[in-house]
Design a protein around this motif. Structure first.
Motif, PDB file in Angstrom:
ATOM      1  N   ASP A  38     103.185  96.948  -2.652  1.00 58.65           N
ATOM      2  CA  ASP A  38     102.484  97.199  -1.401  1.00 58.65           C
ATOM      3  C   ASP A  38     103.476  97.381  -0.250  1.00 58.65           C
ATOM      4  N   SER A  39     104.479  96.532  -0.203  1.00 58.64           N
ATOM      5  CA  SER A  39     105.478  96.633   0.866  1.00 58.64           C
ATOM      6  C   SER A  39     106.239  97.941   0.769  1.00 58.64           C
ATOM      7  N   PHE A  40     106.643  98.308  -0.444  1.00 59.45           N
ATOM      8  CA  PHE A  40     107.398  99.533  -0.633  1.00 59.45           C
ATOM      9  C   PHE A  40     106.589 100.753  -0.187  1.00 59.45           C
ATOM     10  N   LEU A  41     105.323 100.822  -0.605  1.00 58.48           N
ATOM     11  CA  LEU A  41     104.497 101.985  -0.272  1.00 58.48           C
ATOM     12  C   LEU A  41     104.201 102.050   1.217  1.00 58.48           C
ATOM     13  N   ASN A  42     103.979 100.911   1.859  1.00 58.83           N
ATOM     14  CA  ASN A  42     103.775 100.918   3.303  1.00 58.83           C
ATOM     15  C   ASN A  42     105.020 101.412   4.023  1.00 58.83           C
ATOM     16  N   GLY A  43     106.193 100.977   3.537  1.00 56.32           N
ATOM     17  CA  GLY A  43     107.430 101.428   4.160  1.00 56.32           C
ATOM     18  C   GLY A  43     107.681 102.903   3.931  1.00 56.32           C
ATOM     19  N   TRP A  44     107.403 103.385   2.708  1.00 55.41           N
ATOM     20  CA  TRP A  44     107.676 104.782   2.376  1.00 55.41           C
ATOM     21  C   TRP A  44     106.700 105.731   3.077  1.00 55.41           C
ATOM     22  N   GLY A  72     130.413 105.819  -7.880  1.00 59.48           N
ATOM     23  CA  GLY A  72     130.324 106.795  -6.799  1.00 59.48           C
ATOM     24  C   GLY A  72     129.117 106.625  -5.907  1.00 59.48           C
ATOM     25  N   TYR A  73     128.516 105.437  -5.917  1.00 56.00           N
ATOM     26  CA  TYR A  73     127.312 105.190  -5.120  1.00 56.00           C
ATOM     27  C   TYR A  73     127.551 104.095  -4.088  1.00 56.00           C
ATOM     28  N   ASP A  74     127.044 104.314  -2.894  1.00 58.83           N
ATOM     29  CA  ASP A  74     126.902 103.252  -1.906  1.00 58.83           C
ATOM     30  C   ASP A  74     125.483 102.702  -2.027  1.00 58.83           C
ATOM     31  N   VAL A  75     125.346 101.410  -1.850  1.00 63.59           N
ATOM     32  CA  VAL A  75     124.031 100.784  -1.970  1.00 63.59           C
ATOM     33  C   VAL A  75     123.639 100.180  -0.629  1.00 63.59           C
ATOM     34  N   HIS A  76     122.462 100.535  -0.152  1.00 64.15           N
ATOM     35  CA  HIS A  76     121.913  99.977   1.075  1.00 64.15           C
ATOM     36  C   HIS A  76     120.706  99.119   0.721  1.00 64.15           C
ATOM     37  N   VAL A  77     120.596  97.969   1.381  1.00 67.91           N
ATOM     38  CA  VAL A  77     119.506  97.033   1.098  1.00 67.91           C
ATOM     39  C   VAL A  77     118.726  96.791   2.383  1.00 67.91           C
ATOM     40  N   PHE A  78     117.406  96.857   2.296  1.00 66.49           N
ATOM     41  CA  PHE A  78     116.543  96.754   3.471  1.00 66.49           C
ATOM     42  C   PHE A  78     115.537  95.620   3.304  1.00 66.49           C
ATOM     43  N   ASP A  79     115.274  94.946   4.407  1.00 63.63           N
ATOM     44  CA  ASP A  79     114.164  93.988   4.467  1.00 63.63           C
ATOM     45  C   ASP A  79     112.888  94.794   4.606  1.00 63.63           C
ATOM     46  N   ASN A  80     112.082  94.807   3.540  1.00 64.72           N
ATOM     47  CA  ASN A  80     110.902  95.676   3.483  1.00 64.72           C
ATOM     48  C   ASN A  80     109.607  94.923   3.789  1.00 64.72           C
ATOM     49  N   ARG A  81     109.704  93.782   4.454  1.00 68.62           N
ATOM     50  CA  ARG A  81     108.466  93.100   4.839  1.00 68.62           C
ATOM     51  C   ARG A  81     107.725  93.937   5.889  1.00 68.62           C
ATOM     52  N   ILE A  82     106.423  94.047   5.712  1.00 71.37           N
ATOM     53  CA  ILE A  82     105.622  94.833   6.641  1.00 71.37           C
ATOM     54  C   ILE A  82     104.783  93.898   7.505  1.00 71.37           C
TER      55      ILE A  82
END
Length: 656
Positions: A403-409, A439-449
């Motif tokens: 749910d959090s992911f879809l709200n954010g996207w 060869g990847y950078d990783v970004h992490v996000f607080d996805n609380r809505i």
């Protein structure tokens, strides 16, 4: 039907070479053992399950007691042995064996119509050596003292065994057999649909306040040989290990499961940092899939219309429906009709402490169509645990994650980025370094809505912008560090293969990027974002933003929200109460199969009407139509007003 009529039916339905070989072997064993001769039945000539639309099984009456089973390539002997605590019969063996066949073979057996499959040569070949070997095995396994099963684990040795004789090279191997819980001869009888049994949550002391599993994954007596073997594996024919992975230690297995659109490949896997742990977690995920794809016992469904049952039932519309265009153009689905009878499952409301009916379609996500094809669910909210509380917590956290992911996207939210260097987790740092080596950078996000429960989204970004450009994953946990590690682990499991998958499907994916209606399957969603051109749709995750310290992001949660008791029940209550405060009911449906009960496991499906459900296929996105997508960002303080239709990101989500 008389014996003569039955044998006449068998003669008409069985391919001639199989009939002749069965008769030859039966006559040989009758001559050798007399009245004690085991019954011989064929496998692989007709549908042994009896639940498909293929030819009827003329051996249905003999199959449960049969101890010799003849296929085109092998003779199977058993079931034999076992300690008697989990008996299985010949029908269980035939059904388990059939489920491991190839897609074409299963379709021929289960949907091939009245004529069934056809032979393409003289098979099976029963030479003198073969017949003598079968007789010797019968003598050793079925008469007199039984040998000790070769399985390494006590849980496997306690089960009935099946010995396979390869007709090509006379190789003999033995495997344990789990009874089929739907077997009409030795499976438990389904209870009448007379109401839900209360799912009472109990106090569960934890070894540590910050731990959410009461026991190690290795503490459960899993009969791993019975779960995965090429003769009668309950979850599949085996596991495979990807020793070439440079980021995780993956172990996976798969099996074909028959659903509303025919046979589809259900994969189960573990993606940890050691192969032993990955293999154990893969089996647990496989058991979760096993219980969630089809009903494996318990009570029979309630059949009735929503109009008739609405006093006890959830409204399917609140869980999300497809667009009018989807119902018009998609041949697999039909609009929900409240007056049409459909099957329902009894669940238990943790909010209201009462039984609630949930459409079977929302609980068992691979069941064939039964007039209830108004929506197709996935494994969203299904979870396994060592007790009811573990499973419920896992299922609810998964719903929060999606749910959090879809709200954010879809809401194109600007999410706070977390400084990985401040997480204080050596595991997270090591995973980020492994991604960098690829060869990847990783970004992490607080996805609380608008929910306080920690939810994290991780994005792997290929530095040179080549194929395999973006890899997304998400996780939710009461421990925000565990959520960060979980999301990173998921991203790392996809990175090693994404460039290759993108290159192999380049033309197909480019067509999807031009026309989103071509995005139809689960794999299409993450692989589409392997295309460099799709990065434009993910700009909120890629544009520079200040990385905030981990402790600052989760300060309020750690001080005031996160439960710190030694009772797992308190952890479940925190998640439940957060969802109830947001206006949702919290419903649990018990999916536990008899096999899982023996292993000390529970599996549930958590249903929270109104949360955004994850869907795969651009034409089947329920979330785009649901009220929560428009209100959650405002409720959570990300916006000062509701989201308008014009502001919704109209691009397929990249959730894997």
């Amino acid at each position: 039907m008389s014996a003569e009529e039955l044998m006449g039916t068998a003669s008409r339905l069985l391919p001639q070479p199989m009939e002749e070989a069965r008769d030859t072997l039966q006559a040989f064993l009758d001559d050798r053992f007399g009245a004690d001769a085991p019954r011989v039945v064929p496998v692989g000539a007709v549908d042994a399950g009896g639940r498909g639309s293929g030819a009827p099984d003329p051996w249905a009456a003999d199959r449960p007691g049969a101890l010799v089973h003849l296929s085109a390539s092998a003779v199977l002997l058993g079931p034999w042995g076992g300690d008697g605590s989990a008996p299985a019969c010949g029908r269980c063996l035939a059904v388990r064996w059939q489920r491991l066949r190839s897609r074409s073979e299963r379709n021929a057996l289960e949907t091939g119509g009245p004529d069934g499959p056809r032979p393409v040569g003289a098979w099976p070949l029963l030479t003198d050596h073969v017949r003598d070997t079968v007789a010797a095995l019968c003598e050793a396994l079925l008469h007199g003292p039984r040998p000790v099963p070769p399985a390494a684990h006590p849980a496997d040795r306690a089960l009935p065994q099946v010995t396979r004789l390869d007709l090509t090279n006379l190789l003999v191997r033995t495997f344990p057999l789990l009874a089929d819980p739907l077997c009409p001869d030795c499976g438990p009888r389904a209870r009448a649909a007379d109401g839900a049994r209360p799912l009472t949550l109990s106090s569960r002391p934890k070894p540590d306040p910050g731990t959410y599993r009461l026991r190690s994954a290795f503490a459960y007596p899993l009969p791993t040989d019975a779960l995965a073997n090429p003769v009668c594996g309950a979850l599949g024919a085996g596991t495979w290990t990807d020793v070439t992975s440079s980021t995780t230690a993956p172990v996976a297995g798969s099996v074909f499961v028959r659903g509303y659109a025919g046979l589809h490949d259900v994969t189960w896997s573990g993606q940890e940092n050691s192969f032993a742990t990955s293999r154990r977690l893969a089996f647990l995920e496989g058991l979760e899939r096993y219980a969630g794809t089809h009903r494996r016992g318990g009570s029979a469904p309630v059949v009735g219309s929503y109009d008739e049952l609405r006093a006890d039932a959830i409204d399917p519309a609140v869980c999300g429906l497809y667009s009018d265009e989807t119902y018009r153009d998609d041949p697999f689905v039909e609009p929900f009709d409240p007056s049409r009878p459909i099957p329902w499952e009894w669940g238990w409301s943790l909010r209201d402490e009462r039984p609630v009916l949930v459409p079977s379609r929302l609980v068992y996500y691979s069941i064939p169509v039964a007039g209830d094809n108004f929506v197709f669910e996935c494994s969203n909210g299904c979870a396994i645990g060592g007790c009811l509380e573990e499973a419920v917590l896992g299922g609810l956290l998964e719903l929060v994650e999606r749910d959090s992911f879809l709200n954010g996207w879809y809401g194109a939210a600007r999410l706070p980025r977390i400084d990985l260097g401040t997480v204080g987790s050596p595991t997270a740092v090591a995973m980020a370094e492994r991604a960098a080596l690829q060869g990847y950078d990783v970004h992490v996000f607080d996805n609380r809505i608008d929910l306080a429960i920690p939810a994290v989204t991780a994005v792997g970004v290929r530095r040179d912008g080549g194929p395999g450009t973006l890899s997304f994953a998400a996780a939710a946990s009461l421990d925000p560090r565990a959520a960060v590690e979980g999301a990173l682990s998921e991203v790392l499991s996809y990175i090693p293969h994404l460039a290759r998958e993108t290159t192999e499907r380049r033309a197909e994916l480019e067509a999807m990027a031009d026309d989103f209606s071509l995005v139809r399957h689960l794999k299409d969603h993450p692989q589409l974002y392997g295309l460099p051109r799709m990065a434009v749709h993910a700009r909120e995750y890629l544009e520079p933003s200040e990385a905030r310290p981990f402790d600052e992001v989760y300060r309020d949660w750690e001080r005031h929200g996160r439960p710190r008791t030694g009772d797992l029940l308190d952890d479940v209550a925190v998640v439940r109460d957060e969802l109830v405060r947001a206006g949702h009911d919290v419903i649990v449906v018990d999916q536990t199969s008899p096999e899982q009960e023996r292993m000390g496991l529970r599996t549930i499906s958590a249903v929270v009407p109104g949360l955004l459900p994850i869907d795969f296929g651009w034409n089947r996105q329920r979330a785009l139509l649901m009220p929560r997508l428009r209100t959650a960002l405002r409720r959570g303080g990300h916006r000062d007003r509701d989201l308008t239709d014009a502001e919704i990101r109209r691009a397929p989500h990249p959730f894997p």
